[in-house]
Write a protein that holds these residues in place. Structure first.
Motif, PDB file in Angstrom:
ATOM      1  N   LEU A  92      87.040 -24.718  13.544  1.00 16.97           N
ATOM      2  CA  LEU A  92      87.040 -25.417  14.825  1.00 16.97           C
ATOM      3  C   LEU A  92      88.249 -25.041  15.673  1.00 16.97           C
ATOM      4  O   LEU A  92      88.144 -24.882  16.904  1.00 16.97           O
ATOM      5  CB  LEU A  92      87.008 -26.934  14.606  1.00 16.97           C
ATOM      6  N   GLU A  93      89.400 -24.916  15.034  1.00 14.47           N
ATOM      7  CA  GLU A  93      90.602 -24.532  15.774  1.00 14.47           C
ATOM      8  C   GLU A  93      90.419 -23.151  16.406  1.00 14.47           C
ATOM      9  O   GLU A  93      90.838 -22.916  17.554  1.00 14.47           O
ATOM     10  CB  GLU A  93      91.820 -24.536  14.849  1.00 14.47           C
ATOM     11  N   SER A  94      89.808 -22.232  15.687  1.00 18.18           N
ATOM     12  CA  SER A  94      89.571 -20.892  16.227  1.00 18.18           C
ATOM     13  C   SER A  94      88.558 -20.930  17.366  1.00 18.18           C
ATOM     14  O   SER A  94      88.726 -20.249  18.391  1.00 18.18           O
ATOM     15  CB  SER A  94      89.066 -19.968  15.117  1.00 18.18           C
ATOM     16  N   ILE A  95      87.501 -21.722  17.189  1.00 19.43           N
ATOM     17  CA  ILE A  95      86.487 -21.865  18.233  1.00 19.43           C
ATOM     18  C   ILE A  95      87.116 -22.464  19.497  1.00 19.43           C
ATOM     19  O   ILE A  95      86.861 -22.007  20.617  1.00 19.43           O
ATOM     20  CB  ILE A  95      85.325 -22.733  17.720  1.00 19.43           C
ATOM     21  N   TYR A  96      87.939 -23.467  19.302  1.00 15.16           N
ATOM     22  CA  TYR A  96      88.618 -24.117  20.418  1.00 15.16           C
ATOM     23  C   TYR A  96      89.529 -23.123  21.146  1.00 15.16           C
ATOM     24  O   TYR A  96      89.578 -23.081  22.379  1.00 15.16           O
ATOM     25  CB  TYR A  96      89.424 -25.307  19.896  1.00 15.16           C
ATOM     26  N   ARG A  97      90.257 -22.326  20.374  1.00 18.26           N
ATOM     27  CA  ARG A  97      91.170 -21.337  20.957  1.00 18.26           C
ATOM     28  C   ARG A  97      90.404 -20.318  21.799  1.00 18.26           C
ATOM     29  O   ARG A  97      90.948 -19.767  22.763  1.00 18.26           O
ATOM     30  CB  ARG A  97      91.949 -20.634  19.848  1.00 18.26           C
ATOM     31  N   SER A  98      89.163 -20.074  21.450  1.00 11.14           N
ATOM     32  CA  SER A  98      88.331 -19.145  22.215  1.00 11.14           C
ATOM     33  C   SER A  98      87.857 -19.733  23.537  1.00 11.14           C
ATOM     34  O   SER A  98      87.282 -19.012  24.365  1.00 11.14           O
ATOM     35  CB  SER A  98      87.111 -18.727  21.385  1.00 11.14           C
ATOM     36  N   GLY A  99      88.053 -21.032  23.713  1.00 10.66           N
ATOM     37  CA  GLY A  99      87.682 -21.671  24.972  1.00 10.66           C
ATOM     38  C   GLY A  99      86.490 -22.594  24.904  1.00 10.66           C
ATOM     39  O   GLY A  99      86.150 -23.255  25.892  1.00 10.66           O
ATOM     40  N   PHE A 100      85.852 -22.688  23.760  1.00 10.15           N
ATOM     41  CA  PHE A 100      84.699 -23.580  23.632  1.00 10.15           C
ATOM     42  C   PHE A 100      85.176 -25.032  23.548  1.00 10.15           C
ATOM     43  O   PHE A 100      86.123 -25.346  22.838  1.00 10.15           O
ATOM     44  CB  PHE A 100      83.874 -23.230  22.400  1.00 10.15           C
ATOM     45  N   ARG A 101      84.504 -25.895  24.291  1.00  8.84           N
ATOM     46  CA  ARG A 101      84.883 -27.308  24.315  1.00  8.84           C
ATOM     47  C   ARG A 101      83.732 -28.238  23.951  1.00  8.84           C
ATOM     48  O   ARG A 101      83.941 -29.411  23.684  1.00  8.84           O
ATOM     49  CB  ARG A 101      85.410 -27.688  25.713  1.00  8.84           C
ATOM     50  N   ARG A 102      82.512 -27.724  23.964  1.00 10.80           N
ATOM     51  CA  ARG A 102      81.347 -28.525  23.575  1.00 10.80           C
ATOM     52  C   ARG A 102      80.688 -27.804  22.394  1.00 10.80           C
ATOM     53  O   ARG A 102      80.092 -26.746  22.559  1.00 10.80           O
ATOM     54  CB  ARG A 102      80.374 -28.684  24.745  1.00 10.80           C
ATOM     55  N   ILE A 103      80.844 -28.399  21.227  1.00 12.87           N
ATOM     56  CA  ILE A 103      80.456 -27.750  19.979  1.00 12.87           C
ATOM     57  C   ILE A 103      79.396 -28.589  19.262  1.00 12.87           C
ATOM     58  O   ILE A 103      79.588 -29.792  19.065  1.00 12.87           O
ATOM     59  CB  ILE A 103      81.682 -27.575  19.061  1.00 12.87           C
ATOM     60  N   VAL A 104      78.303 -27.950  18.889  1.00 14.17           N
ATOM     61  CA  VAL A 104      77.281 -28.616  18.083  1.00 14.17           C
ATOM     62  C   VAL A 104      77.371 -28.078  16.663  1.00 14.17           C
ATOM     63  O   VAL A 104      77.210 -26.876  16.432  1.00 14.17           O
ATOM     64  CB  VAL A 104      75.864 -28.385  18.631  1.00 14.17           C
ATOM     65  N   VAL A 105      77.668 -28.943  15.725  1.00 13.33           N
ATOM     66  CA  VAL A 105      77.659 -28.579  14.310  1.00 13.33           C
ATOM     67  C   VAL A 105      76.274 -28.935  13.774  1.00 13.33           C
ATOM     68  O   VAL A 105      75.906 -30.114  13.708  1.00 13.33           O
ATOM     69  CB  VAL A 105      78.759 -29.332  13.528  1.00 13.33           C
ATOM     70  N   VAL A 106      75.497 -27.916  13.436  1.00 10.40           N
ATOM     71  CA  VAL A 106      74.139 -28.129  12.933  1.00 10.40           C
ATOM     72  C   VAL A 106      74.182 -28.067  11.412  1.00 10.40           C
ATOM     73  O   VAL A 106      74.403 -27.015  10.823  1.00 10.40           O
ATOM     74  CB  VAL A 106      73.165 -27.079  13.498  1.00 10.40           C
ATOM     75  N   ASN A 107      73.966 -29.215  10.798  1.00 10.44           N
ATOM     76  CA  ASN A 107      74.099 -29.329   9.347  1.00 10.44           C
ATOM     77  C   ASN A 107      72.749 -29.228   8.649  1.00 10.44           C
ATOM     78  O   ASN A 107      71.773 -29.850   9.044  1.00 10.44           O
ATOM     79  CB  ASN A 107      74.752 -30.664   8.982  1.00 10.44           C
ATOM     80  N   GLY A 108      72.735 -28.440   7.545  1.00 14.87           N
ATOM     81  CA  GLY A 108      71.513 -28.305   6.765  1.00 14.87           C
ATOM     82  C   GLY A 108      71.624 -28.834   5.353  1.00 14.87           C
ATOM     83  O   GLY A 108      70.711 -28.640   4.554  1.00 14.87           O
ATOM     84  N   HIS A 109      72.731 -29.518   5.039  1.00 17.78           N
ATOM     85  CA  HIS A 109      72.961 -29.964   3.654  1.00 17.78           C
ATOM     86  C   HIS A 109      73.538 -31.377   3.656  1.00 17.78           C
ATOM     87  O   HIS A 109      74.598 -31.627   4.229  1.00 17.78           O
ATOM     88  CB  HIS A 109      73.925 -29.003   2.965  1.00 17.78           C
ATOM     89  N   GLY A 110      72.836 -32.292   2.984  1.00 18.11           N
ATOM     90  CA  GLY A 110      73.258 -33.685   2.971  1.00 18.11           C
ATOM     91  C   GLY A 110      74.656 -33.907   2.439  1.00 18.11           C
ATOM     92  O   GLY A 110      75.366 -34.805   2.896  1.00 18.11           O
ATOM     93  N   GLY A 111      75.082 -33.090   1.468  1.00 18.56           N
ATOM     94  CA  GLY A 111      76.410 -33.255   0.882  1.00 18.56           C
ATOM     95  C   GLY A 111      77.546 -32.986   1.834  1.00 18.56           C
ATOM     96  O   GLY A 111      78.700 -33.342   1.554  1.00 18.56           O
ATOM     97  N   ASN A 112      77.250 -32.353   2.994  1.00 16.62           N
ATOM     98  CA  ASN A 112      78.294 -32.083   3.980  1.00 16.62           C
ATOM     99  C   ASN A 112      78.561 -33.267   4.895  1.00 16.62           C
ATOM    100  O   ASN A 112      79.472 -33.209   5.730  1.00 16.62           O
ATOM    101  CB  ASN A 112      77.909 -30.868   4.840  1.00 16.62           C
ATOM    102  N   GLY A 113      77.795 -34.315   4.754  1.00 15.45           N
ATOM    103  CA  GLY A 113      77.915 -35.481   5.629  1.00 15.45           C
ATOM    104  C   GLY A 113      79.314 -36.062   5.783  1.00 15.45           C
ATOM    105  O   GLY A 113      79.681 -36.512   6.874  1.00 15.45           O
ATOM    106  N   PRO A 114      80.140 -36.088   4.712  1.00 16.09           N
ATOM    107  CA  PRO A 114      81.465 -36.692   4.833  1.00 16.09           C
ATOM    108  C   PRO A 114      82.371 -36.076   5.896  1.00 16.09           C
ATOM    109  O   PRO A 114      83.351 -36.710   6.301  1.00 16.09           O
ATOM    110  CB  PRO A 114      82.064 -36.482   3.425  1.00 16.09           C
ATOM    111  N   ILE A 115      82.046 -34.867   6.375  1.00 16.17           N
ATOM    112  CA  ILE A 115      82.938 -34.290   7.395  1.00 16.17           C
ATOM    113  C   ILE A 115      82.771 -34.955   8.753  1.00 16.17           C
ATOM    114  O   ILE A 115      83.567 -34.704   9.661  1.00 16.17           O
ATOM    115  CB  ILE A 115      82.759 -32.766   7.547  1.00 16.17           C
ATOM    116  N   GLN A 116      81.790 -35.843   8.899  1.00 11.10           N
ATOM    117  CA  GLN A 116      81.623 -36.528  10.181  1.00 11.10           C
ATOM    118  C   GLN A 116      82.874 -37.312  10.562  1.00 11.10           C
ATOM    119  O   GLN A 116      83.274 -37.338  11.726  1.00 11.10           O
ATOM    120  CB  GLN A 116      80.419 -37.466  10.128  1.00 11.10           C
ATOM    121  N   GLY A 117      83.488 -37.946   9.571  1.00 10.32           N
ATOM    122  CA  GLY A 117      84.730 -38.679   9.844  1.00 10.32           C
ATOM    123  C   GLY A 117      85.834 -37.750  10.302  1.00 10.32           C
ATOM    124  O   GLY A 117      86.599 -38.080  11.228  1.00 10.32           O
TER     125      GLY A 117
END
Length: 233
Positions: A92-117
């Protein structure tokens, strides 16, 4: 638009006109008779298919996630949650540095859910950034379509069986698998989980007709496209 199909100069110009991008995240884990990379394949493909008419750049899918419960299935890769959060933060830090400010994280795995916090925490440090966390497979319209087709749908069952997640030459069982003991699974270690779920499917048919799963895919793509395109502030 895949990031892989652009050079840095094109992205620099693109972000001046539109600061949206998509980051698919998945997992490398057992999916029964299907590819070990089902979650990665599906999160990336639904992102690319959804973004194509919008021209929004899609990053390569993150292939690994947190899946400790499948650790005893060969081929599975599980990151510690702390490692995974650090990985997503660096991306995310790299994406932000590139100038992106609206980011959609498309998740395909239920176990990744904890990163929402963590994503909310990250936005509190990047006040001009917006991140949407979209779990494509259980988004409202997509899940409703799944239930319309067959209410017995689960991990490694027909609902993840698309032409692009199958292994050539591998035949799937024709029978319907009974529901495994999900309560017991929640308190089982990896060896017990493998013994409990056997081939990896939780319950239901292993395959349904292509016209049905492709109809499901159409809904998933359209719903994901709406998330990418609308509702920003």
């Amino acid at each position: 638009m895949r990031i892989a199909d652009a050079n840095w100069m094109q992205i620099e110009e693109r972000v001046k006109r539109d600061n949206r991008c998509v980051l698919p995240i998945g997992s490398t884990e057992q999916h029964g008779y299907l590819s070990l990379c089902v979650d990665m394949i599906l999160s990336e493909k639904v992102s690319i298919d959804a973004s194509e008419p919008l021209g929004v750049p899609v990053y390569p899918a993150v292939p690994y996630g947190t899946t400790p419960y499948y650790a005893d299935f060969p081929g599975t890769v599980s990151l510690r949650l702390t490692t995974y959060i650090a990985l997503i933060e660096d991306i995310l830090e790299s994406i932000y540095r590139s100038g992106f400010r609206r980011i959609v994280v498309v998740n395909g795995h239920g176990g990744n859910g904890p990163i929402q916090g963590f994503l909310k925490e990250w936005m509190s440090r990047k006040m001009d950034a917006r991140v949407k966390f979209h779990e494509w497979y259980k988004a409202p319209k997509t899940w409703a379509k799944t239930m319309e087709i067959d209410r017995e749908a689960s991990h490694a069952s027909w609902m993840e069986n698309f032409p692009w997640t199958r292994i050539p030459g591998v035949e799937l069982p024709k029978t319907k698998k009974p529901l495994v003991d999900m309560v017991k699974m929640q308190t089982s270690n990896p060896a017990e989980v493998r013994k409990l779920i056997g081939d990896g499917n939780y319950h239901g048919l292993y395959q349904r007709p292509d016209e049905e799963v492709l109809a499901l895919w159409k809904v998933a793509v359209e719903e994901t496209r709406d998330v990418i395109d609308k509702g920003w502030h």
